[in-house]
Design an enzyme around this catalytic site. Structure first.
Site, PDB file in Angstrom:
ATOM      1  N   SER A 117      51.360  67.063  66.354  1.00  0.00           N
ATOM      2  CA  SER A 117      52.451  66.487  66.331  1.00  0.00           C
ATOM      3  C   SER A 117      52.515  64.925  66.408  1.00  0.00           C
ATOM      4  O   SER A 117      51.434  64.379  67.271  1.00  0.00           O
ATOM      5  CB  SER A 117      53.317  66.787  67.696  1.00  0.00           C
ATOM      6  OG  SER A 117      53.639  68.247  67.615  1.00  0.00           O
ATOM      7  N   GLU A 151      53.020  60.025  69.559  1.00  0.00           N
ATOM      8  CA  GLU A 151      52.494  60.576  70.415  1.00  0.00           C
ATOM      9  C   GLU A 151      50.745  60.503  70.134  1.00  0.00           C
ATOM     10  O   GLU A 151      49.986  60.604  70.963  1.00  0.00           O
ATOM     11  CB  GLU A 151      52.493  62.306  70.136  1.00  0.00           C
ATOM     12  CG  GLU A 151      52.180  63.145  71.206  1.00  0.00           C
ATOM     13  CD  GLU A 151      52.706  64.556  71.181  1.00  0.00           C
ATOM     14  OE1 GLU A 151      51.969  65.417  71.466  1.00  0.00           O
ATOM     15  OE2 GLU A 151      53.894  64.694  71.074  1.00  0.00           O
ATOM     16  N   ARG A 181      53.888  64.503  78.162  1.00  0.00           N
ATOM     17  CA  ARG A 181      52.795  63.997  77.442  1.00  0.00           C
ATOM     18  C   ARG A 181      51.999  62.637  77.745  1.00  0.00           C
ATOM     19  O   ARG A 181      51.494  62.106  76.910  1.00  0.00           O
ATOM     20  CB  ARG A 181      53.403  63.679  76.019  1.00  0.00           C
ATOM     21  CG  ARG A 181      53.931  65.133  75.486  1.00  0.00           C
ATOM     22  CD  ARG A 181      53.017  66.170  75.082  1.00  0.00           C
ATOM     23  NE  ARG A 181      53.372  67.324  74.533  1.00  0.00           N
ATOM     24  CZ  ARG A 181      53.838  68.342  75.230  1.00  0.00           C
ATOM     25  NH1 ARG A 181      53.528  68.430  76.566  1.00  0.00           N
ATOM     26  NH2 ARG A 181      54.269  69.374  74.494  1.00  0.00           N
TER      27      ARG A 181
END
Length: 295
Positions: free
Chosen positions: A218, A288, A169
């Site tokens: 998310s 995130e 990520r």
């Protein structure tokens, strides 16, 4: 801050509410919101901003962005018009940073190519997907990326994947770098097979992630060897609310705008969730979503 007299071929908007440009539907105004036509237009704008000492931030569709209520001082640059996709032969597809993820998968399918069907259900654009090394089911988009074209130190330059640092990520870029294009190397694949991959991905995401309210997907990264939603569930935080922001009843790693939420609501809810997970599970969650704007 002198914003008058800026010249570009694209669109310039003053005091533009960022709530119009983020999937969370929150965020105060940007002093200037710019939509350049192409790389030359972007370079010209950046030169003018640099001459005037005006800070700037480049964004895609705002699907992974939380803008604080005080807004953004300086300029926000949208790459939404960088949406060209073309086939180069030998299994390669070049996509502009502003191209929608699903549109790129569909284009590849038309060329008899596949291998990136896992981004079909990820909202947003190629630039955003690359910036976060978006992925699903253990695969990241950088694994399919041969090279990136960046605006680097004011110049357009192509970087091979082996020149870039990336991981779960994230993609490490120098301050001021802007992703313009990505070159993907894909597999020869029957259109029917790609269609099945797209269908399964979209169905799975609808089943798991259709939360019914504006969200950023998310909200927290999965800690190594664990999943954020399980940790949040273990604290009993599913459904927890601060103002108009709520931990989704459907998927507890989604924080949703149930109506009238502010960025402050989301920031406070994030703090409450992180505190509860740390106290209950001994794990520090990391956002995130990208949090930007005046504090």
């Amino acid at each position: 801050m002198n914003l008058s007299g800026l010249n570009m071929r694209g669109l310039l908007l003053a005091d533009e509410p960022m709530s119009r440009h983020t999937s969370l539907r929150v965020g105060g105004p940007a002093d200037l919101f710019a939509i350049p036509e192409d790389a030359d237009d972007l370079q010209g704008l950046l030169r003018q901003l640099k001459e005037r000492g005006i800070p700037w931030l480049a964004i895609g569709r705002g699907n992974n962005l939380l803008v604080r209520d005080s807004g953004i001082r300086g300029a926000v640059i949208s790459l939404e018009r960088f949406n060209r996709v073309e086939a180069l032969g030998q299994g390669r597809i070049r996509a502009g940073a502003g191209a929608e993820n699903l549109a790129v998968v569909r284009f590849a399918q038309e060329q008899g190519l596949g291998g990136i069907g896992f981004i079909s259900g990820i909202p947003g654009t190629v630039g955003g997907a690359i910036r976060m090394n978006a992925g699903a089911y253990g695969t990241g988009i950088m694994e399919r990326t041969e090279s990136l074209t960046l605006l680097h130190d004011g110049n357009v330059r192509e970087f091979g994947r082996d020149e870039l640092e990336y991981g779960y990520r994230h993609l490490d870029l120098a301050a001021g770098d802007i992703i313009l294009e990505a070159l993907f190397r894909l597999d020869q694949r029957e259109a029917e097979q790609t269609e099945e991959e797209i269908r399964k991905d979209l169905e799975l995401r609808r089943a798991k992630h259709s939360v019914g309210f504006p969200s950023a997907g998310s909200f927290f990264k999965n800690p190594a060897g664990q999943t954020a939603w399980r940790l949040i569930d273990a604290t009993g935080m599913r459904g927890e609310r601060v103002g108009g922001a709520q931990v989704s009843q459907v998927h507890s790693n989604f924080l949703v705008n149930t109506g009238g939420a502010t960025a402050g609501d989301f920031l406070e809810l994030s703090r409450v969730v992180k505190k509860a997970v740390l106290a209950s599970c001994g794990v520090t969650l990391e956002e995130e979503v990208r949090i930007v704007g005046e504090e």
